[in-house]
Design a protein around this motif. Structure first.
Motif, PDB file in Angstrom:
ATOM      1  N   VAL A  89       0.835  -1.207   0.000  1.00  0.00           N
ATOM      2  CA  VAL A  89       0.000   0.000   0.000  1.00  0.00           C
ATOM      3  C   VAL A  89       0.866   1.253   0.000  1.00  0.00           C
ATOM      4  O   VAL A  89       0.597   2.221  -0.709  1.00  0.00           O
ATOM      5  CB  VAL A  89      -0.941  -0.003   1.223  1.00  0.00           C
ATOM      6  N   LEU A  90       1.959   1.219   0.788  1.00  0.00           N
ATOM      7  CA  LEU A  90       2.801   2.405   0.877  1.00  0.00           C
ATOM      8  C   LEU A  90       3.618   2.633  -0.390  1.00  0.00           C
ATOM      9  O   LEU A  90       4.121   3.732  -0.614  1.00  0.00           O
ATOM     10  CB  LEU A  90       3.732   2.301   2.087  1.00  0.00           C
ATOM     11  N   ALA A  91       3.748   1.594  -1.220  1.00  0.00           N
ATOM     12  CA  ALA A  91       4.521   1.773  -2.450  1.00  0.00           C
ATOM     13  C   ALA A  91       3.769   2.638  -3.460  1.00  0.00           C
ATOM     14  O   ALA A  91       4.373   3.367  -4.236  1.00  0.00           O
ATOM     15  CB  ALA A  91       4.847   0.411  -3.066  1.00  0.00           C
ATOM     16  N   PHE A  92       2.436   2.575  -3.427  1.00  0.00           N
ATOM     17  CA  PHE A  92       1.641   3.386  -4.361  1.00  0.00           C
ATOM     18  C   PHE A  92       1.745   4.864  -3.994  1.00  0.00           C
ATOM     19  O   PHE A  92       1.699   5.209  -2.818  1.00  0.00           O
ATOM     20  CB  PHE A  92       0.155   3.033  -4.245  1.00  0.00           C
ATOM     21  N   PRO A  93       1.821   5.760  -4.991  1.00  0.00           N
ATOM     22  CA  PRO A  93       1.545   7.151  -4.670  1.00  0.00           C
ATOM     23  C   PRO A  93       0.086   7.211  -4.202  1.00  0.00           C
ATOM     24  O   PRO A  93      -0.802   6.709  -4.896  1.00  0.00           O
ATOM     25  CB  PRO A  93       1.715   7.873  -6.009  1.00  0.00           C
ATOM     26  N   SER A  94      -0.148   7.757  -2.994  1.00  0.00           N
ATOM     27  CA  SER A  94      -1.458   7.548  -2.374  1.00  0.00           C
ATOM     28  C   SER A  94      -2.613   8.094  -3.206  1.00  0.00           C
ATOM     29  O   SER A  94      -3.677   7.505  -3.261  1.00  0.00           O
ATOM     30  CB  SER A  94      -1.474   8.148  -0.971  1.00  0.00           C
ATOM     31  N   LEU A  95      -2.376   9.212  -3.887  1.00  0.00           N
ATOM     32  CA  LEU A  95      -3.474   9.774  -4.670  1.00  0.00           C
ATOM     33  C   LEU A  95      -3.888   8.829  -5.798  1.00  0.00           C
ATOM     34  O   LEU A  95      -5.076   8.646  -6.077  1.00  0.00           O
ATOM     35  CB  LEU A  95      -3.055  11.139  -5.236  1.00  0.00           C
ATOM     36  N   LEU A  96      -2.888   8.189  -6.437  1.00  0.00           N
ATOM     37  CA  LEU A  96      -3.206   7.272  -7.536  1.00  0.00           C
ATOM     38  C   LEU A  96      -3.991   6.066  -7.027  1.00  0.00           C
ATOM     39  O   LEU A  96      -4.973   5.657  -7.647  1.00  0.00           O
ATOM     40  CB  LEU A  96      -1.916   6.798  -8.219  1.00  0.00           C
ATOM     41  N   LEU A  97      -3.563   5.517  -5.869  1.00  0.00           N
ATOM     42  CA  LEU A  97      -4.292   4.370  -5.318  1.00  0.00           C
ATOM     43  C   LEU A  97      -5.720   4.769  -4.964  1.00  0.00           C
ATOM     44  O   LEU A  97      -6.679   4.045  -5.265  1.00  0.00           O
ATOM     45  CB  LEU A  97      -3.565   3.819  -4.087  1.00  0.00           C
ATOM     46  N   ALA A  98      -5.852   5.948  -4.353  1.00  0.00           N
ATOM     47  CA  ALA A  98      -7.195   6.418  -4.005  1.00  0.00           C
ATOM     48  C   ALA A  98      -8.051   6.581  -5.256  1.00  0.00           C
ATOM     49  O   ALA A  98      -9.244   6.259  -5.269  1.00  0.00           O
ATOM     50  CB  ALA A  98      -7.106   7.733  -3.238  1.00  0.00           C
ATOM     51  N   MET A  99      -7.431   7.066  -6.341  1.00  0.00           N
ATOM     52  CA  MET A  99      -8.165   7.216  -7.603  1.00  0.00           C
ATOM     53  C   MET A  99      -8.662   5.866  -8.097  1.00  0.00           C
ATOM     54  O   MET A  99      -9.811   5.725  -8.524  1.00  0.00           O
ATOM     55  CB  MET A  99      -7.264   7.838  -8.678  1.00  0.00           C
ATOM     56  N   VAL A 100      -7.779   4.856  -8.053  1.00  0.00           N
ATOM     57  CA  VAL A 100      -8.155   3.528  -8.546  1.00  0.00           C
ATOM     58  C   VAL A 100      -9.278   2.938  -7.686  1.00  0.00           C
ATOM     59  O   VAL A 100     -10.244   2.379  -8.212  1.00  0.00           O
ATOM     60  CB  VAL A 100      -6.929   2.583  -8.565  1.00  0.00           C
ATOM     61  N   LEU A 139     -10.330  16.154  -9.308  1.00  0.00           N
ATOM     62  CA  LEU A 139     -10.059  15.346 -10.495  1.00  0.00           C
ATOM     63  C   LEU A 139     -11.327  14.677 -11.016  1.00  0.00           C
ATOM     64  O   LEU A 139     -11.297  13.955 -11.996  1.00  0.00           O
ATOM     65  CB  LEU A 139      -9.008  14.283 -10.174  1.00  0.00           C
ATOM     66  N   GLY A 140     -12.446  14.908 -10.329  1.00  0.00           N
ATOM     67  CA  GLY A 140     -13.707  14.380 -10.831  1.00  0.00           C
ATOM     68  C   GLY A 140     -14.013  12.971 -10.390  1.00  0.00           C
ATOM     69  O   GLY A 140     -14.895  12.328 -10.939  1.00  0.00           O
ATOM     70  N   VAL A 141     -13.300  12.436  -9.391  1.00  0.00           N
ATOM     71  CA  VAL A 141     -13.640  11.107  -8.887  1.00  0.00           C
ATOM     72  C   VAL A 141     -14.093  11.179  -7.433  1.00  0.00           C
ATOM     73  O   VAL A 141     -14.018  10.208  -6.710  1.00  0.00           O
ATOM     74  CB  VAL A 141     -12.463  10.101  -9.009  1.00  0.00           C
ATOM     75  N   GLY A 142     -14.582  12.345  -7.012  1.00  0.00           N
ATOM     76  CA  GLY A 142     -14.900  12.524  -5.603  1.00  0.00           C
ATOM     77  C   GLY A 142     -16.379  12.482  -5.284  1.00  0.00           C
ATOM     78  O   GLY A 142     -17.167  11.836  -5.960  1.00  0.00           O
ATOM     79  N   ALA A 143     -16.727  13.207  -4.214  1.00  0.00           N
ATOM     80  CA  ALA A 143     -18.112  13.261  -3.754  1.00  0.00           C
ATOM     81  C   ALA A 143     -19.013  13.788  -4.868  1.00  0.00           C
ATOM     82  O   ALA A 143     -18.591  14.567  -5.709  1.00  0.00           O
ATOM     83  CB  ALA A 143     -18.212  14.161  -2.526  1.00  0.00           C
ATOM     84  N   ALA A 144     -20.280  13.322  -4.860  1.00  0.00           N
ATOM     85  CA  ALA A 144     -21.179  13.726  -5.937  1.00  0.00           C
ATOM     86  C   ALA A 144     -21.964  14.964  -5.527  1.00  0.00           C
ATOM     87  O   ALA A 144     -22.370  15.089  -4.385  1.00  0.00           O
ATOM     88  CB  ALA A 144     -22.127  12.582  -6.256  1.00  0.00           C
ATOM     89  N   PRO A 145     -22.190  15.910  -6.445  1.00  0.00           N
ATOM     90  CA  PRO A 145     -23.041  17.034  -6.123  1.00  0.00           C
ATOM     91  C   PRO A 145     -24.453  16.527  -5.832  1.00  0.00           C
ATOM     92  O   PRO A 145     -24.800  15.451  -6.318  1.00  0.00           O
ATOM     93  CB  PRO A 145     -23.014  17.890  -7.394  1.00  0.00           C
ATOM     94  N   PRO A 146     -25.322  17.229  -5.093  1.00  0.00           N
ATOM     95  CA  PRO A 146     -25.140  18.581  -4.578  1.00  0.00           C
ATOM     96  C   PRO A 146     -24.416  18.653  -3.236  1.00  0.00           C
ATOM     97  O   PRO A 146     -24.267  19.736  -2.710  1.00  0.00           O
ATOM     98  CB  PRO A 146     -26.587  19.053  -4.394  1.00  0.00           C
ATOM     99  N   SER A 147     -23.964  17.501  -2.708  1.00  0.00           N
ATOM    100  CA  SER A 147     -23.272  17.552  -1.428  1.00  0.00           C
ATOM    101  C   SER A 147     -21.849  18.047  -1.654  1.00  0.00           C
ATOM    102  O   SER A 147     -20.912  17.289  -1.577  1.00  0.00           O
ATOM    103  CB  SER A 147     -23.231  16.163  -0.805  1.00  0.00           C
ATOM    104  N   ALA A 148     -21.706  19.339  -1.985  1.00  0.00           N
ATOM    105  CA  ALA A 148     -20.425  19.834  -2.450  1.00  0.00           C
ATOM    106  C   ALA A 148     -19.428  19.987  -1.306  1.00  0.00           C
ATOM    107  O   ALA A 148     -19.661  20.729  -0.378  1.00  0.00           O
ATOM    108  CB  ALA A 148     -20.612  21.166  -3.146  1.00  0.00           C
ATOM    109  N   SER A 149     -18.320  19.251  -1.399  1.00  0.00           N
ATOM    110  CA  SER A 149     -17.212  19.495  -0.480  1.00  0.00           C
ATOM    111  C   SER A 149     -16.428  20.689  -1.028  1.00  0.00           C
ATOM    112  O   SER A 149     -16.672  21.155  -2.135  1.00  0.00           O
ATOM    113  CB  SER A 149     -16.311  18.275  -0.407  1.00  0.00           C
TER     114      SER A 149
END
Lengths: 293, 308
Positions: free
Chosen positions: A134-145, A233-243
């Motif tokens: 898990v630590l080998a992945f760049p964390s953002l990329l793993l989270a994206m996947v 990057l467009g893979v996050g929470a869905a509107p209208p619950s805008a973070s």
């Protein structure tokens, strides 16, 4: 017997945790101010409906892109929604995202770290290899996947952020457990027949508290930043619950004509995360013996 | 030393296979038929069957995993669903942009982080300490994408000093590398500060002071040399952060690097593309960590003795 067991379960630096923290807040003004800011933002977000007069999701054609004014301090967005109101409600999402996945990943990480450090051997080997991966992945990329796999939405954000951050906790707790289990009080507990699970959770875990507090304060801002990045990057929470991250993403289109729309949520992220990082730095200096000067 | 290096390399191999396995599992349980995704909703069932056959989608999972590992070892990451081009070709086109951006960003993070760390350590617990550390911490707390947008607004739109997006010359890389480099300067500064403070407590520093060397000669000539070894090697760990940050920087500034194609792959639901990019990036990070460990072992021989 029961008395003896309790005596053995002494916590090595029980009083010093809260005392170190209080001392730190008294001496370190940056951390004290940061704590006040964090608490104020949390109260403001929790009490939002009590003092805000607009509905965060109410559209108003007339007020599209209204500039900041006395009625709308931070103006209105492309659908005529009050920006300040949306910002305060966005704080709720961002704070939840800071706290829920962080707690979840820390529970997993602590449990696995305890197992790994206490039992050693093969258990340790497999848990630590999983952590290495898990630590080998760049964390953002793993989270994206992960959020790609789970299809987006707030639950998959929670899962993604938990997936990337348990491993760091597991490593720290494992190291702590390995050194703690050599102490006499663990030996004593074992000699009177206390079970492994009880030793792990009643005798060793309380002594990991300082590490857990440090990790918790430093993991929350990391989670908030990661969520904002995923949303952007467009893979996050869905509107209208805008973070906050999603708000920047939405309003970046209008950056040149209505810059305050994208700037305000970014400032909110910056202030909240910065305050948390300053607080976390102070906490670490106070609780981590290696960082003390 | 040789034993240490071999051991480190041997540990990296299962980690890399594990990374590949995790990716394979995550990306193959995604709902939705790749052929339908690739060609749209309305195609004839026999066509779907033909393409599934051609893409070996109906083989047992283990065989598919084995094939994917063997192909990846040869640098073959499959064919993109979206562009119908070799994923490895697309990665090869994107990678130089990311390398360039990361390299500049590393330079920036050193230029901000090392002097800040030195200033903070020398003037420990003063206003200067707090100001420099605050500046570095701010970089860590800054959402990279937002800092990028803000920089574009101020320096490209309002002041018109720099181009907004693109990758055609050095000028285009200034804003992205500063934004990205600043984001990891805090780590460098904190590490420089704590290492320098520790190094300044050594006996040989007292000796150097006692023989009348000026404070700057003591710090620069004696303490700094020891303090910077871990800082320089931590760079490799930082590369992982920077590659993550590059995903956002590239998106904001329109640089067609690895991060950009990963984001595009997610938008297109292009599984081989995403799999290849993430696997490649992670392999780079693992190789970087390995290199750092080995360099560190050369600089500080105690490490290889302890780790056996």
């Amino acid at each position: 017997m029961a008395d003896f067991e309790n005596a053995a379960a002494e916590v090595l630096y029980d009083e010093s945790v809260s005392k170190s923290l209080r001392d730190m807040l008294r001496k370190n003004k940056t951390s004290a101010v940061s704590l006040v800011i964090v608490v104020l933002i949390m109260i403001a977000a929790a009490a939002a409906p009590l003092y805000l007069k607009y509905n965060p999701n109410k559209h108003s054609l007339k007020e599209r892109f209204a500039a900041p004014s006395a009625a709308h301090w931070l103006g209105c967005d492309d659908l005529g929604r009050d920006q300040l109101t949306r910002l305060v409600y966005g704080a709720r999402i961002s704070i939840l995202i800071g706290i829920i996945p962080t707690s979840f990943s820390m529970i997993i990480g602590t449990f696995l770290g305890l197992l790994s450090g206490y039992f050693g051997g093969r258990t340790d080997f497999w848990i630590m290899r999983a952590a290495d991966i898990v630590l080998a992945f760049p964390s953002l990329l793993l989270a994206m996947v992960v959020s790609y796999t789970l299809g987006g939405g707030i639950m998959s954000i929670f899962a993604a952020l938990s997936t990337v951050s348990w491993a760091g906790t597991a490593r720290v707790i494992r190291a702590q457990t390995m050194s703690l289990k050599e102490h006499e009080f663990v030996e004593a507990a074992r000699s009177v027949g206390v079970g492994d699970l009880v030793i792990m959770f009643r005798h060793i875990l309380p002594n990991c508290l300082p590490n857990l507090i440090v990790l918790f304060t430093l993991n929350i801002p990391a989670a908030i930043l990661n969520e904002s990045a995923l949303s952007f990057l467009g893979v996050g929470a869905a509107p209208p619950s805008a973070s906050w991250g999603l708000m920047v993403y939405r309003y970046k289109t209008y950056l040149l004509s209505y810059p305050w729309l994208a700037i305000a949520p970014g400032v909110a992220i910056l202030v909240f995360v910065l305050a948390f990082n300053f607080l976390g730095d102070g906490v670490r200096d106070a609780l981590d013996p290696y960082m003390k000067d | 030393m040789l034993k240490f290096i071999l051991k480190r390399i041997l540990i990296s191999v299962p980690v890399l296979i594990g990374v590949a396995l995790v990716l394979f599992v995550l990306l193959n349980v995604v709902p939705g038929d790749p052929v339908t995704l690739m060609m749209g909703e309305h195609i004839k069932p026999n066509l779907i069957a033909m393409f599934r056959e051609r893409m070996h989608l109906d083989d047992p999972v283990l065989i598919r995993f084995g094939r994917y590992i063997l192909n990846a070892l040869r640098g073959d990451f499959g064919v993109s669903y979206k562009d119908q081009r070799e994923v490895s070709d697309l990665i090869a086109m994107a990678f130089p942009h990311t390398v360039k951006l990361t390299f500049y960003a590393v330079l920036v993070s050193w230029m901000i982080g090392i002097p800040s760390g030195i200033a903070a350590a020398v003037k420990q617990n003063t206003f200067i300490d707090r100001a420099f550390m605050g500046f570095s911490l701010m970089g860590v707390s800054l959402p990279v994408f937002w800092a990028g947008l803000l920089a574009q607004y101020v320096f490209a739109y309002k002041l018109a000093w720099l181009p907004t997006t693109g990758y055609y010359s050095f000028r285009y890389y200034i804003m992205p590398s500063v934004v990205l480099g600043w984001s990891s300067a805090g780590t460098v500064a904190r590490l420089t500060r704590s290492n320098l403070l520790e190094s300044l407590r050594n006996d040989f520093i007292r000796t150097a002071r006692a023989k009348g060397l000026s404070e700057s000669a003591v710090v620069v000539g004696h303490a700094l040399k020891n303090a910077l070894i871990p800082v320089v090697t931590v760079m490799a760990l930082q590369v992982a952060n920077l590659l993550g940050g590059a995903v956002m920087t590239e998106s904001v500034f329109g640089i067609p690097g690895l991060g950009r194609i990963a984001v595009k792959a997610i938008a297109d639901r292009d599984m081989p593309m995403l799999q290849g990019t993430v696997l490649f990036t992670t392999a780079i990070v693992i190789a970087g960590n390995l290199a750092a460990d080995i360099v560190y072992a050369f600089l500080d021989p105690r490490i290889s003795v302890e780790a056996g």
